[in-house]
Design a protein around this motif. Structure first.
Motif, PDB file in Angstrom:
ATOM      1  N   GLU A  30       0.833  -1.200   0.000  1.00 25.79           N
ATOM      2  CA  GLU A  30       0.000   0.000   0.000  1.00 25.79           C
ATOM      3  C   GLU A  30       0.870   1.253   0.000  1.00 25.79           C
ATOM      4  OE1 GLU A  30      -3.697   1.949   2.567  1.00 25.79           O
ATOM      5  OE2 GLU A  30      -2.193   0.722   3.598  1.00 25.79           O
ATOM      6  N   MET A  31       1.931   1.234   0.797  1.00 24.20           N
ATOM      7  CA  MET A  31       2.838   2.371   0.858  1.00 24.20           C
ATOM      8  C   MET A  31       3.507   2.614  -0.497  1.00 24.20           C
ATOM      9  SD  MET A  31       6.384   2.724   3.005  1.00 24.20           S
ATOM     10  CE  MET A  31       7.161   1.582   1.861  1.00 24.20           C
ATOM     11  N   VAL A  32       4.004   1.540  -1.108  1.00 23.98           N
ATOM     12  CA  VAL A  32       4.683   1.658  -2.402  1.00 23.98           C
ATOM     13  C   VAL A  32       3.730   2.198  -3.467  1.00 23.98           C
ATOM     14  CG1 VAL A  32       5.721   0.346  -4.284  1.00 23.98           C
ATOM     15  CG2 VAL A  32       6.433  -0.089  -1.930  1.00 23.98           C
ATOM     16  N   MET A  33       2.510   1.680  -3.493  1.00 26.18           N
ATOM     17  CA  MET A  33       1.537   2.148  -4.481  1.00 26.18           C
ATOM     18  C   MET A  33       1.205   3.618  -4.279  1.00 26.18           C
ATOM     19  SD  MET A  33       0.962  -0.271  -6.585  1.00 26.18           S
ATOM     20  CE  MET A  33      -0.493   0.352  -7.404  1.00 26.18           C
ATOM     21  N   THR A  34       1.078   4.027  -3.017  1.00 20.92           N
ATOM     22  CA  THR A  34       0.743   5.424  -2.720  1.00 20.92           C
ATOM     23  C   THR A  34       1.839   6.364  -3.174  1.00 20.92           C
ATOM     24  OG1 THR A  34      -0.591   4.747  -0.801  1.00 20.92           O
ATOM     25  CG2 THR A  34       0.141   7.047  -0.888  1.00 20.92           C
ATOM     26  N   PHE A  35       3.082   6.063  -2.779  1.00 24.71           N
ATOM     27  CA  PHE A  35       4.186   6.957  -3.133  1.00 24.71           C
ATOM     28  C   PHE A  35       4.537   6.877  -4.611  1.00 24.71           C
ATOM     29  CE2 PHE A  35       4.846   7.153   1.455  1.00 24.71           C
ATOM     30  CZ  PHE A  35       5.165   8.500   1.610  1.00 24.71           C
ATOM     31  N   SER A  36       4.323   5.710  -5.228  1.00 22.05           N
ATOM     32  CA  SER A  36       4.533   5.608  -6.675  1.00 22.05           C
ATOM     33  C   SER A  36       3.561   6.511  -7.419  1.00 22.05           C
ATOM     34  CB  SER A  36       4.353   4.155  -7.146  1.00 22.05           C
ATOM     35  OG  SER A  36       5.348   3.325  -6.604  1.00 22.05           O
ATOM     36  N   GLY A  37       2.323   6.519  -6.954  1.00 18.41           N
ATOM     37  CA  GLY A  37       1.332   7.395  -7.573  1.00 18.41           C
ATOM     38  C   GLY A  37       1.707   8.859  -7.438  1.00 18.41           C
TER      39      GLY A  37
ATOM     40  N   TRP B 286       4.736  10.009  -7.089  1.00 17.39           N
ATOM     41  CA  TRP B 286       5.912  10.222  -7.932  1.00 17.39           C
ATOM     42  C   TRP B 286       5.501  10.453  -9.396  1.00 17.39           C
ATOM     43  CZ3 TRP B 286      11.364   9.428  -6.736  1.00 17.39           C
ATOM     44  CH2 TRP B 286      12.198   9.501  -7.857  1.00 17.39           C
ATOM     45  N   HIS B 287       4.675   9.563  -9.925  1.00 21.75           N
ATOM     46  CA  HIS B 287       4.282   9.670 -11.338  1.00 21.75           C
ATOM     47  C   HIS B 287       3.470  10.944 -11.585  1.00 21.75           C
ATOM     48  CE1 HIS B 287       5.940   5.908 -12.618  1.00 21.75           C
ATOM     49  NE2 HIS B 287       5.262   5.210 -11.723  1.00 21.75           N
ATOM     50  N   ASP B 288       2.669  11.349 -10.610  1.00 22.58           N
ATOM     51  CA  ASP B 288       1.911  12.586 -10.750  1.00 22.58           C
ATOM     52  C   ASP B 288       2.846  13.787 -10.850  1.00 22.58           C
ATOM     53  OD1 ASP B 288      -0.567  14.321 -10.498  1.00 22.58           O
ATOM     54  OD2 ASP B 288       0.505  14.928  -8.680  1.00 22.58           O
ATOM     55  N   LYS B 289       3.866  13.813 -10.005  1.00 22.91           N
ATOM     56  CA  LYS B 289       4.816  14.931 -10.026  1.00 22.91           C
ATOM     57  C   LYS B 289       5.655  14.911 -11.306  1.00 22.91           C
ATOM     58  CE  LYS B 289       5.110  15.509  -5.012  1.00 22.91           C
ATOM     59  NZ  LYS B 289       4.700  16.925  -4.971  1.00 22.91           N
ATOM     60  N   ALA B 290       6.033  13.707 -11.752  1.00 19.24           N
ATOM     61  CA  ALA B 290       6.819  13.605 -12.980  1.00 19.24           C
ATOM     62  C   ALA B 290       6.028  14.129 -14.177  1.00 19.24           C
ATOM     63  CB  ALA B 290       7.231  12.153 -13.209  1.00 19.24           C
ATOM     64  N   LYS B 291       4.735  13.832 -14.209  1.00 18.67           N
ATOM     65  CA  LYS B 291       3.894  14.319 -15.314  1.00 18.67           C
ATOM     66  C   LYS B 291       3.764  15.832 -15.257  1.00 18.67           C
ATOM     67  CE  LYS B 291      -0.689  13.794 -17.429  1.00 18.67           C
ATOM     68  NZ  LYS B 291      -0.839  15.247 -17.597  1.00 18.67           N
TER      69      LYS B 291
ATOM     70  N   VAL C  36      12.412  13.678  -8.155  1.00 21.50           N
ATOM     71  CA  VAL C  36      11.921  13.673  -9.534  1.00 21.50           C
ATOM     72  C   VAL C  36      12.737  14.628 -10.402  1.00 21.50           C
ATOM     73  CG1 VAL C  36       9.951  14.319 -11.004  1.00 21.50           C
ATOM     74  CG2 VAL C  36       9.581  12.970  -8.932  1.00 21.50           C
ATOM     75  N   LYS C  37      13.142  15.762  -9.820  1.00 23.98           N
ATOM     76  CA  LYS C  37      13.898  16.768 -10.582  1.00 23.98           C
ATOM     77  C   LYS C  37      15.379  16.445 -10.674  1.00 23.98           C
ATOM     78  CE  LYS C  37      12.445  20.246  -8.045  1.00 23.98           C
ATOM     79  NZ  LYS C  37      12.252  21.643  -7.545  1.00 23.98           N
ATOM     80  N   GLY C  38      15.890  15.636  -9.729  1.00 25.89           N
ATOM     81  CA  GLY C  38      17.330  15.377  -9.689  1.00 25.89           C
ATOM     82  C   GLY C  38      17.801  14.556 -10.876  1.00 25.89           C
ATOM     83  N   GLU C  39      18.902  14.969 -11.492  1.00 19.02           N
ATOM     84  CA  GLU C  39      19.433  14.292 -12.670  1.00 19.02           C
ATOM     85  C   GLU C  39      19.829  12.851 -12.366  1.00 19.02           C
ATOM     86  OE1 GLU C  39      19.957  13.875 -16.548  1.00 19.02           O
ATOM     87  OE2 GLU C  39      19.206  15.716 -15.593  1.00 19.02           O
TER      88      GLU C  39
ATOM     89  N   ASP D 259      15.117   8.737 -12.444  1.00 15.68           N
ATOM     90  CA  ASP D 259      14.656   7.418 -12.870  1.00 15.68           C
ATOM     91  C   ASP D 259      14.676   6.428 -11.717  1.00 15.68           C
ATOM     92  OD1 ASP D 259      14.347   8.269 -15.565  1.00 15.68           O
ATOM     93  OD2 ASP D 259      16.508   8.011 -15.881  1.00 15.68           O
ATOM     94  N   LEU D 260      14.771   6.921 -10.502  1.00 18.22           N
ATOM     95  CA  LEU D 260      14.918   6.067  -9.334  1.00 18.22           C
ATOM     96  C   LEU D 260      13.769   5.085  -9.172  1.00 18.22           C
ATOM     97  CD1 LEU D 260      16.743   5.648  -6.807  1.00 18.22           C
ATOM     98  CD2 LEU D 260      15.292   7.275  -5.622  1.00 18.22           C
ATOM     99  N   ILE D 261      12.572   5.548  -9.520  1.00 22.10           N
ATOM    100  CA  ILE D 261      11.406   4.697  -9.296  1.00 22.10           C
ATOM    101  C   ILE D 261      11.398   3.471 -10.199  1.00 22.10           C
ATOM    102  CG2 ILE D 261       9.824   5.759 -10.965  1.00 22.10           C
ATOM    103  CD1 ILE D 261       7.751   5.672  -8.596  1.00 22.10           C
TER     104      ILE D 261
END
Length: 247
Positions: free
Chosen positions: A207-214, A216-221, A238-241, A245-247
């Protein structure tokens, strides 16, 4: 954190540390914290055997390093003393392995740390000072008067979870999830003598992974769409070079 976990053994009064053979002193026993005996045990190790090896414990054999200078030496020499693959005593099932920042050696550790350092830089903490003070006052003003209460539950956890929400840009209304996930992450018997089952822990971490993954992807978009992200930890990663791609 240790005090949150109860030993699975019978609750017995532990002996004075000087009544025990030093080779058998086990500072992993959670009852030391429950009975407020931990300082005496660590003092004896520091005075008599600051580099101490325990052959047998519920978590297997382990070393205890108890003097400041030795701890600094170990912590700053990753070539000799690695933090990988984990920093807990005891052996975890390979199915439960999860890479974590705190259990990494340089250069991976340094790259990830550099990416998020801005979130806790002095200037940024100065910006949050009024928010921290406001939350401290709100929590303290809401405490019961003239009756006992659990400081950990009503103050420590509450303040920590609120500030973590700010650092992660996590919904404040869901802050108790952060505490729940943290507790379950370290509540297995082989980690801290806890009582959680593997199924409970796995479900909570998924549940934690799914929440933070969501998140992350929202911020990346949003970043890809040209939006300026904030200085929370996920946005910085997300901004760090070296971490985008850490996720």
């Amino acid at each position: 954190m240790t005090t949150q976990f109860k030993s699975t053994e019978t609750y017995d009064v532990l002996p004075d540390p000087y009544q025990v053979d030093i080779s058998c002193l086990d500072v992993s026993d959670s009852r030391l914290f429950e009975q407020n005996l931990v300082h005496g045990y660590f003092k004896r190790l520091r005075d008599e055997e600051p580099v101490h090896y325990l052959k047998e414990s519920p978590f297997g054999p382990f070393w205890s390093i108890t003097r400041f200078e030795d701890i600094v030496f170990v912590d700053s020499n990753h070539q000799l003393f690695s933090a990988e693959p984990e920093i807990v005593i005891g052996d975890l099932d390979s199915e439960l392995e999860m890479p974590m920042f705190i259990a990494m050696d340089p250069p991976k550790h340094d790259l990830q740390r550099a990416a998020v350092q801005g979130a806790v830089a002095p200037a940024n903490l100065k910006e949050m000072e009024s928010l921290i003070r406001e939350r401290v006052c709100t929590i303290l003003d809401g405490l019961p008067i003239d009756q006992p209460f659990d400081w950990v539950e009503l103050v420590s956890k509450e303040l920590t979870s609120r500030m973590l929400c700010t650092l992660f840009d996590f919904p404040l209304s869901l802050r108790k999830k952060l505490i729940y996930w943290t507790d379950l992450a370290a509540d297995l018997p082989e980690i801290a003598g806890g009582t959680a089952t593997r199924e409970e822990r796995q479900k909570a971490l998924e549940e934690m992974v799914m929440t933070f993954s969501g998140m992350w992807h929202d911020k990346a978009k949003r970043l890809a769409d040209g939006e300026e992200l904030g200085f929370d930890l996920i946005s910085l990663l997300v901004k760090g070079e070296s971490t985008k791609d850490l996720i």
